[in-house]
Design an enzyme around this catalytic site. Structure first.
Site, short mmCIF file in Angstrom:
data_model
loop_
_atom_site.label_atom_id
_atom_site.label_comp_id
_atom_site.label_asym_id
_atom_site.label_seq_id
_atom_site.Cartn_x
_atom_site.Cartn_y
_atom_site.Cartn_z
N GLY A 112 56.79 42.57 23.15
CA GLY A 112 55.55 43.07 23.75
C GLY A 112 54.77 41.85 24.18
O GLY A 112 54.32 41.08 23.33
N HIS A 113 54.68 41.64 25.48
CA HIS A 113 54.01 40.44 26.00
C HIS A 113 52.75 40.87 26.74
O HIS A 113 52.82 41.62 27.71
CB HIS A 113 54.95 39.68 26.93
CG HIS A 113 56.18 39.16 26.21
ND1 HIS A 113 57.19 38.48 26.84
CD2 HIS A 113 56.53 39.21 24.91
CE1 HIS A 113 58.11 38.14 25.97
NE2 HIS A 113 57.74 38.59 24.78
N LYS A 145 53.56 34.17 24.42
CA LYS A 145 54.53 33.77 25.45
C LYS A 145 54.18 34.41 26.80
O LYS A 145 54.28 33.77 27.85
CB LYS A 145 55.96 34.19 25.03
CG LYS A 145 56.42 33.49 23.74
CD LYS A 145 57.76 34.00 23.27
CE LYS A 145 57.76 35.42 22.78
NZ LYS A 145 57.01 35.65 21.53
N GLN A 194 60.58 37.25 21.27
CA GLN A 194 60.61 37.02 19.81
C GLN A 194 60.30 35.55 19.49
O GLN A 194 59.68 34.89 20.29
CB GLN A 194 61.96 37.46 19.21
CG GLN A 194 62.18 38.97 19.19
CD GLN A 194 62.61 39.54 20.53
OE1 GLN A 194 63.56 39.10 21.11
NE2 GLN A 194 61.91 40.54 21.01
N ASP A 232 55.15 36.80 19.02
CA ASP A 232 53.75 37.06 19.34
C ASP A 232 52.91 35.79 19.39
O ASP A 232 51.73 35.79 19.02
CB ASP A 232 53.14 38.06 18.33
CG ASP A 232 53.93 39.36 18.30
OD1 ASP A 232 54.40 39.77 19.37
OD2 ASP A 232 54.06 39.96 17.21
#
Ligand code: GDP
Ligand code: IMO
Ligand code: MG
Length: 437
Positions: free
Chosen positions: A40-41, A16, A231, A13
């Site tokens: 989750g991006h 990225k 990650q 988080d």
């Protein structure tokens, strides 16, 4: 070709998604090489927010190719939902701009069930003494286990449903024993899953291809390839704070093995560093702020998981973590994000080492338990109160913010490449081009 790898240097988080979306402007292809929809991006472009889990973060750019490489684990249901949602919002997604490797392993419903059952085992299965990881519950670990033990089903298997059924039935023999016997859950029925598989197969087949050949052609044509990590370094299966890690290689080496592009062709590694630290799930976190200061960072930074909505644990910037990541991944440049979130704090702290019963540490120790009783050694800096959202050059930043950034470079042993001052694509200070000229 030229290749740039983007990885997270902390516990995920770091931003990225934002940075990959921004750098896609310079690239021809964007490749996801590991992880799955545990990622989750979040991308914010023109006031619109997009949360991506499996589709690479270059997808918003027209004319760029997004690739899901063999190292990724794919939940077909999640991927289809994501594709449908993007299309509904007017984003072009089709086989011409999204390619899925037939070698990528599938996350199937029994993987999710096993993931959840292991995290919350019934007392009757004697599971109370187990280590809880705080996984995302997305079936990631069980899917990678099947891959490693050669029982996995891959996207290619969906292209021949008879082959798929044979492999599925064989996998269920073992999975249902575990689910019913150990975890007291209902068994998974092959027939129910086959009904779903028919839909997955018809909708996903056009996207499935040999991404090795696709990437080889791109390399031979001199294309620019951006590798999107998921990650963070301390969640790496081999090098992170085991067992509180994910099940894939999140350091830059993973870009080569997961994509099939040799490491010699990866020119540059960009290490994403959030200007403070967050972690989701269990595991050590020496600079964690368990008080109002931590709560304030969570609220200001919107630190709630993109995937699970869980509140993220927050703390001071930890350069022991970032320094270790720089060394593990050969980070050439730092992309610092969320500097704006620190505005208004009276002082800013950076951990530069830990004092532990075993001595002073400048890198993370081999054993996670050796972090028990670790006391961070801090450098303290004066804060800044100016609004930095409009900064586009380093000189636009207040002196105190620049001093904080200088200390990061010094402690990490790598220069700044970019500073993000807001979630929007253009809220960024770019110091150098990422791809070699
Ligand atoms: P990722 O998993 O590394 O892609 O990061 P996430 O998307 O899970 O979390 C980063 C969050 O911070 C997202 O909500 C982004 O929109 C947001 N973000 C990224 N960069 C910045 C920044 O510089 N400032 C602020 N305020 N938010 C940012
Ligand atoms: P992005 O790409 C933050 C964490 C989980 C848990 C551990 C193992 O958005 O940075 P898993 O479901 O992978 O088996 O969970 O890893 N984790 C993440 N934390 N960001 C992520 O991804 C994460 N993906 C997994 O919270 O501690
Ligand atoms: Mg995330």
């Amino acid at each position: 070709m030229s290749g740039v790898v983007v990885i997270g240097t902390q516990w995920g988080d770091e931003g990225k998604g934002k940075v990959v979306d921004l750098l896609t402007g310079e690239a021809d292809l964007v490749v996801r090489f590991q992880g799955g929809n545990n990622a989750g991006h979040t991308l914010v472009v023109g006031g619109e927010t997009y949360a991506l889990h499996l589709v690479p973060s270059g997808i918003l750019h027209k004319g760029k190719r997004s690739v899901v490489a063999p190292g990724v684990v794919v939940d077909p249901e999640v991927l289809l939902t994501e594709i449908r949602e993007l299309k509904k919002r007017g984003v072009e997604v089709g086989p011409e701009n999204l390619a899925l490797s037939g070698k990528a392993h599938l996350i199937l419903p029994y993987h999710n069930l096993l993931d959840e059952a292991r995290e919350n085992p019934p007392a009757v299965s004697g599971g109370d003494g187990r280590v809880r990881i705080g996984t995302t519950g997305r079936g990631i670990g069980p899917a990678y286990e099947d891959k490693a033990s050669r029982q996995g089903l891959r996207l290619n298997d969906l292209l021949d449903l008879e082959v798929f059924r044979g492999k599925l039935e064989s996998a269920l023999l073992e999975k249902n024993c575990l689910l019913t016997g150990l975890y007291r859950k209902a068994p998974v029925k092959a027939e129910d899953l086959m009904a779903k598989a028919r839909i997955w197969a018809s909708e996903l087949a056009p996207y499935v291809t040999d991404t090795f050949l696709l990437l080889l052609k791109a390399r031979e044509a001199g294309k620019r390839i951006l590798f999107e990590g998921a990650q963070g370094s301390q969640l790496d299966l081999d090098h992170g704070t085991y067992p509180y890690v994910t099940s894939s290689s999140t350091t830059s080496g993973g870009a080569a093995t997961g994509s099939g592009v040799p490491f010699k062709e990866l020119d540059r590694v960009l290490g994403l560093v959030k200007a403070y630290t967050t972690r989701v799930g269990e595991g050590p976190f020496p600079t964690e702020l368990k008080d109002e200061a931590g709560d304030a960072l969570r609220e200001k930074g919107g630190e709630y998981g993109t995937t699970t909505g869980r509140p993220r644990r927050c703390g001071w910037l930890d350069m022991v973590v970032v320094r270790t990541a720089r060394a593990l991944s050969g980070v050439d440049g730092l992309a610092v994000t969320k500097l704006d979130v620190l505005r208004g704090l009276k002082e800013l702290k950076i951990a530069v080492a830990y004092k532990t019963p075993a001595g002073r540490l400048e890198y993370l120790p081999q054993e996670t338990r050796d972090l028990e009783g670790a006391v961070p050694e801090y450098r303290v800096f004066p804060g800044f109160s100016e609004d930095i959202g409009k900064a586009r050059r380093l000189s636009d930043l207040p002196r105190n913010a620049r001093e904080y950034l200088n200390a990061m470079e010094e402690e990490a042993g790598a220069p700044l490449a970019l500073v993000s001052v807001g979630p929007e694509r253009d809220e960024t200070v770019i110091l150098s081009k990422m791809f070699p000229a």
